[in-house]
Structure formats: C-alpha cells, structure tokens
Scaffold this motif. Structure first.
Motif, PDB file in Angstrom:
ATOM      1  N   ALA A 165      26.454  38.649  50.124  1.00 46.27           N
ATOM      2  CA  ALA A 165      25.565  39.314  50.968  1.00 46.27           C
ATOM      3  C   ALA A 165      26.658  40.654  51.001  1.00 46.27           C
ATOM      4  CB  ALA A 165      25.616  38.373  51.969  1.00 46.27           C
ATOM      5  N   ALA A 166      27.590  40.374  50.557  1.00 53.35           N
ATOM      6  CA  ALA A 166      27.930  42.274  50.865  1.00 53.35           C
ATOM      7  C   ALA A 166      27.983  43.084  49.620  1.00 53.35           C
ATOM      8  CB  ALA A 166      29.675  41.760  50.630  1.00 53.35           C
ATOM      9  N   ALA A 167      28.431  44.273  50.475  1.00 58.68           N
ATOM     10  CA  ALA A 167      28.169  45.158  49.814  1.00 58.68           C
ATOM     11  C   ALA A 167      29.075  45.846  48.697  1.00 58.68           C
ATOM     12  CB  ALA A 167      28.480  46.567  50.255  1.00 58.68           C
ATOM     13  N   VAL A 168      30.004  44.843  48.322  1.00 65.49           N
ATOM     14  CA  VAL A 168      31.169  44.919  47.288  1.00 65.49           C
ATOM     15  C   VAL A 168      32.471  43.863  47.688  1.00 65.49           C
ATOM     16  CG1 VAL A 168      32.377  46.924  48.424  1.00 65.49           C
ATOM     17  CG2 VAL A 168      32.528  45.662  45.746  1.00 65.49           C
ATOM     18  N   ALA A 169      32.581  42.888  47.218  1.00 63.47           N
ATOM     19  CA  ALA A 169      33.329  41.563  47.491  1.00 63.47           C
ATOM     20  C   ALA A 169      34.772  41.771  47.085  1.00 63.47           C
ATOM     21  CB  ALA A 169      33.288  40.791  47.818  1.00 63.47           C
ATOM     22  N   PHE A 170      35.813  42.127  47.564  1.00 69.93           N
ATOM     23  CA  PHE A 170      37.421  41.539  46.708  1.00 69.93           C
ATOM     24  C   PHE A 170      37.734  40.799  47.172  1.00 69.93           C
ATOM     25  CE2 PHE A 170      36.417  46.274  46.887  1.00 69.93           C
ATOM     26  CZ  PHE A 170      35.987  46.559  45.734  1.00 69.93           C
ATOM     27  N   VAL A 171      38.383  40.082  45.837  1.00 72.76           N
ATOM     28  CA  VAL A 171      40.002  38.587  46.397  1.00 72.76           C
ATOM     29  C   VAL A 171      40.850  39.202  45.567  1.00 72.76           C
ATOM     30  CG1 VAL A 171      40.277  36.675  45.291  1.00 72.76           C
ATOM     31  CG2 VAL A 171      37.814  37.576  45.581  1.00 72.76           C
ATOM     32  N   LEU A 172      41.668  38.939  46.971  1.00 71.08           N
ATOM     33  CA  LEU A 172      43.274  39.601  46.255  1.00 71.08           C
ATOM     34  C   LEU A 172      44.178  38.113  44.969  1.00 71.08           C
ATOM     35  CD1 LEU A 172      44.554  41.155  49.562  1.00 71.08           C
ATOM     36  CD2 LEU A 172      44.009  42.010  47.314  1.00 71.08           C
ATOM     37  N   HIS A 173      44.055  39.118  44.235  1.00 69.93           N
ATOM     38  CA  HIS A 173      44.679  37.389  43.515  1.00 69.93           C
ATOM     39  C   HIS A 173      46.060  38.397  42.355  1.00 69.93           C
ATOM     40  CE1 HIS A 173      45.374  34.148  40.473  1.00 69.93           C
ATOM     41  NE2 HIS A 173      44.670  33.525  41.035  1.00 69.93           N
ATOM     42  N   GLU A 175      47.088  38.062  39.256  1.00 68.30           N
ATOM     43  CA  GLU A 175      47.005  37.861  37.884  1.00 68.30           C
ATOM     44  C   GLU A 175      45.822  38.772  37.553  1.00 68.30           C
ATOM     45  OE1 GLU A 175      45.887  34.270  36.356  1.00 68.30           O
ATOM     46  OE2 GLU A 175      47.742  33.292  37.197  1.00 68.30           O
ATOM     47  N   ALA A 176      44.914  39.175  38.628  1.00 68.08           N
ATOM     48  CA  ALA A 176      44.017  39.975  38.417  1.00 68.08           C
ATOM     49  C   ALA A 176      44.767  42.071  37.348  1.00 68.08           C
ATOM     50  CB  ALA A 176      43.401  40.549  40.204  1.00 68.08           C
ATOM     51  N   THR A 177      44.020  42.110  36.909  1.00 68.93           N
ATOM     52  CA  THR A 177      44.036  43.684  35.764  1.00 68.93           C
ATOM     53  C   THR A 177      43.964  44.400  36.788  1.00 68.93           C
ATOM     54  OG1 THR A 177      42.054  43.202  35.034  1.00 68.93           O
ATOM     55  CG2 THR A 177      44.255  41.873  33.704  1.00 68.93           C
ATOM     56  N   ASP A 178      42.615  44.124  37.242  1.00 68.70           N
ATOM     57  CA  ASP A 178      42.161  45.875  38.178  1.00 68.70           C
ATOM     58  C   ASP A 178      43.247  46.231  39.512  1.00 68.70           C
ATOM     59  OD1 ASP A 178      39.641  45.751  35.640  1.00 68.70           O
ATOM     60  OD2 ASP A 178      39.060  45.116  37.321  1.00 68.70           O
ATOM     61  N   THR A 181      43.247  49.647  43.902  1.00 69.15           N
ATOM     62  CA  THR A 181      43.214  51.433  44.018  1.00 69.15           C
ATOM     63  C   THR A 181      41.973  52.052  43.597  1.00 69.15           C
ATOM     64  OG1 THR A 181      45.412  51.537  42.727  1.00 69.15           O
ATOM     65  CG2 THR A 181      45.962  51.499  45.322  1.00 69.15           C
ATOM     66  N   ARG A 182      41.269  51.624  42.408  1.00 66.36           N
ATOM     67  CA  ARG A 182      41.108  52.261  41.964  1.00 66.36           C
ATOM     68  C   ARG A 182      39.381  51.490  41.802  1.00 66.36           C
ATOM     69  NH1 ARG A 182      44.999  51.279  36.424  1.00 66.36           N
ATOM     70  NH2 ARG A 182      46.345  52.547  37.398  1.00 66.36           N
ATOM     71  N   ALA A 183      39.581  51.053  42.701  1.00 69.65           N
ATOM     72  CA  ALA A 183      37.784  50.059  42.532  1.00 69.65           C
ATOM     73  C   ALA A 183      36.472  51.810  43.703  1.00 69.65           C
ATOM     74  CB  ALA A 183      38.044  48.727  43.700  1.00 69.65           C
ATOM     75  N   LYS A 184      35.557  50.956  43.447  1.00 68.28           N
ATOM     76  CA  LYS A 184      34.464  52.380  43.496  1.00 68.28           C
ATOM     77  C   LYS A 184      33.903  51.330  45.010  1.00 68.28           C
ATOM     78  CE  LYS A 184      29.494  54.297  42.412  1.00 68.28           C
ATOM     79  NZ  LYS A 184      28.898  54.285  41.543  1.00 68.28           N
ATOM     80  N   LEU A 185      34.408  52.293  45.756  1.00 66.06           N
ATOM     81  CA  LEU A 185      33.359  51.623  47.395  1.00 66.06           C
ATOM     82  C   LEU A 185      32.089  52.397  47.449  1.00 66.06           C
ATOM     83  CD1 LEU A 185      36.992  52.163  49.302  1.00 66.06           C
ATOM     84  CD2 LEU A 185      36.448  49.996  47.567  1.00 66.06           C
ATOM     85  N   GLY A 213      29.953  36.835  43.316  1.00 68.47           N
ATOM     86  CA  GLY A 213      30.237  38.149  43.196  1.00 68.47           C
ATOM     87  C   GLY A 213      31.020  39.055  43.636  1.00 68.47           C
ATOM     88  N   ALA A 214      32.487  38.564  43.568  1.00 67.06           N
ATOM     89  CA  ALA A 214      33.564  39.159  44.031  1.00 67.06           C
ATOM     90  C   ALA A 214      34.162  39.678  42.684  1.00 67.06           C
ATOM     91  CB  ALA A 214      34.220  38.352  45.429  1.00 67.06           C
ATOM     92  N   GLN A 215      34.780  40.836  43.089  1.00 67.96           N
ATOM     93  CA  GLN A 215      36.065  41.411  42.013  1.00 67.96           C
ATOM     94  C   GLN A 215      37.759  40.369  42.290  1.00 67.96           C
ATOM     95  OE1 GLN A 215      36.074  45.585  41.224  1.00 67.96           O
ATOM     96  NE2 GLN A 215      37.389  45.147  39.876  1.00 67.96           N
ATOM     97  N   PRO A 216      38.111  40.552  41.074  1.00 72.65           N
ATOM     98  CA  PRO A 216      40.002  40.189  41.290  1.00 72.65           C
ATOM     99  C   PRO A 216      40.728  41.208  41.667  1.00 72.65           C
ATOM    100  CG  PRO A 216      38.340  38.287  40.485  1.00 72.65           C
ATOM    101  CD  PRO A 216      37.556  39.126  40.326  1.00 72.65           C
ATOM    102  N   VAL A 217      40.805  41.607  42.140  1.00 72.20           N
ATOM    103  CA  VAL A 217      42.222  43.322  41.819  1.00 72.20           C
ATOM    104  C   VAL A 217      43.294  42.719  42.644  1.00 72.20           C
ATOM    105  CG1 VAL A 217      40.151  44.127  42.908  1.00 72.20           C
ATOM    106  CG2 VAL A 217      41.498  43.947  44.618  1.00 72.20           C
TER     107      VAL A 217
END
Length: 244
Positions: A165-173, A175-178, A181-185, A213-217
């Motif tokens: 349901a979020a506008a954008v979601a992130f997971v701190l991980h 092993e993530a490559t992204d 600091t460079r994510a679009k908000l 829909g979350a992005q690992p970062v």
C-alpha cells in the motif's frame, strides 16, 4: 536554549491554564520551571501554543497562554517496520528514530527476532515503545507524535501488506546492490522502510517483501546494528526530502 515542550490531551482554549498530572510534575518538580519562563504546550497532533509560567505549585504550574500554531502533518510520511530486538535495543531504535523524525513505527515479529511479544508481555513491551517515542518527541520538540502501531506487533504477512500500500518501500539488506542514497522518492504518500532484527532478514521474508513491491537497498559497506540502521536510513531520507 529552546523552550521545553509538554504534551496535553487538548490545547487550552482559555487565556489561563494549569498544567498538572505527569506533565505538571515534570515541569514543576523535575525541570523546576520558574515564573516568567516560556514553554510550549502541544497536543501531539500538530497543534501547539507558547505559554509563560505565572505560578508554580507542587506538581503543577499555571501559565498564560499565547498564540496557537498548527504544523501540517508530514507528507510524505516516513514509516519504519522495525524488527523486534532483544534487550533495550528496540527502545534505543525507537528513541533515536523519533528524534530523527519517523512518523510511524511498526513492531515486526520477524522469524529471527530473539524477543517474542506474546500475551501481557507483548502489550507491556509495546507500551514501552509508545512511552519511549513520547518522551523522545518531547525532547526533540516535535509537534506531531509518531504512531506506534501493531496489536502489539505485526506478522511478516501484515508487514508485506503495508509495503504493497506504500508509495514506495525499501528493505535494508546487506547484500543489496542499490543504495538508498540514490533511490527515487515520491512527493506524497508513505515511504516504508523495513529494518531487520539482530539476526537479519531471512530469504523467505525478503522474498515476501520484494513480491509486495519493496526494493532491497543498502546504506554503504558497513553492516549496522538493528538499533542504528533505521536511524541512519531516516537521516538519508530526511535530507533527500528537505526535512533537514
């Protein structure tokens, strides 16, 4: 030094007001405010008034109420799904994230969470997070109190639904490559960030969050503790959103 902030259920409407109860005790007996000193009364929902102490009693103070101000609700909202940690690390995370500017904290019962919030223990643990957030918000002079959600915590399934349901979601991980600091908000809505417990996030949990829909970062090359990872991430997001 800025004026201290005290929380009230509702802002006073009259010119004179007596601050009593727990907040009155803190003002009169702990901070030892004196006649003529200025303070802020806030309702935790954006409303605040500046007031001047006119009398000091035992466990209470009388004030003369000044002009009322209303701070708009933060948008985008910063929401952290925080894996429940053992000992006082969870409370340390709540305290620091509140001071940084988190708008909602969601206690997450991760599979690798050592501490388990069950029954009365879970209710008490959540209440401690609420109390910690309240005191940290006062220290930071925040007009909006952060929400501590959960009943008393949420499952991975419930956390994944929040990410969807979020506008954008992130997971701190780690092993993530992204990089965060460079994510679009987004310009509005909820930015939801998942922080794992001491043992990290399992592959199954990561898969569920990515499917939602979350992005690992990652934040950088260092692996941070659960009590500091959310704080560092919120600092990045606050700067990117011009909150700082």
């Amino acid at each position: 030094m800025s004026a201290p902030l005290f929380l009230v259920d509702d802002l006073p409407t009259a010119r004179r007001f007596t601050l009593a109860g727990r907040e009155g005790h803190h003002a009169a007996d702990v901070q030892r405010l004196r006649i003529g000193e200025v303070l802020i009364l806030a309702d935790g929902r954006g409303g605040a008034v500046q007031a001047e102490v006119t009398a000091v009693g035992r466990g209470s103070i009388d004030v003369e109420v000044g002009e009322r101000t209303v701070a708009p609700e933060p948008n985008p909202r910063l929401v952290v799904v925080q894996g429940i940690a053992k000992g006082d690390r969870g409370e340390l995370a709540v305290q620091a994230m509140t001071e940084i500017g988190v708008d909602e904290i969601v206690p997450w019962a991760a599979s690798r969470s050592v501490a388990q919030w069950r029954g009365d223990r879970g209710v008490r643990a959540r209440e401690k997070w609420v109390s910690t957030a309240r005191e940290a918000a006062k220290q930071a002079r925040r007009p909006w109190l952060p929400v501590v959600s959960g009943d008393p915590d949420v499952s991975t399934k419930q956390a994944a639904a929040r990410l969807t349901a979020a506008a954008v979601a992130f997971v701190l991980h780690e092993e993530a490559t992204d990089r965060l600091t460079r994510a679009k908000l987004p310009e509005a809505g909820e930015i939801v960030l998942v922080v794992g417990p001491e043992g990290g996030i399992s592959d199954q949990e990561l898969g569920a969050f990515v499917a939602a829909g979350a992005q690992p970062v990652r934040l950088g090359d260092s692996v941070l503790r659960t009590s500091t990872a959310g704080v560092a991430a919120l600092a990045v997001l606050s700067a990117a959103l011009d909150r700082w």
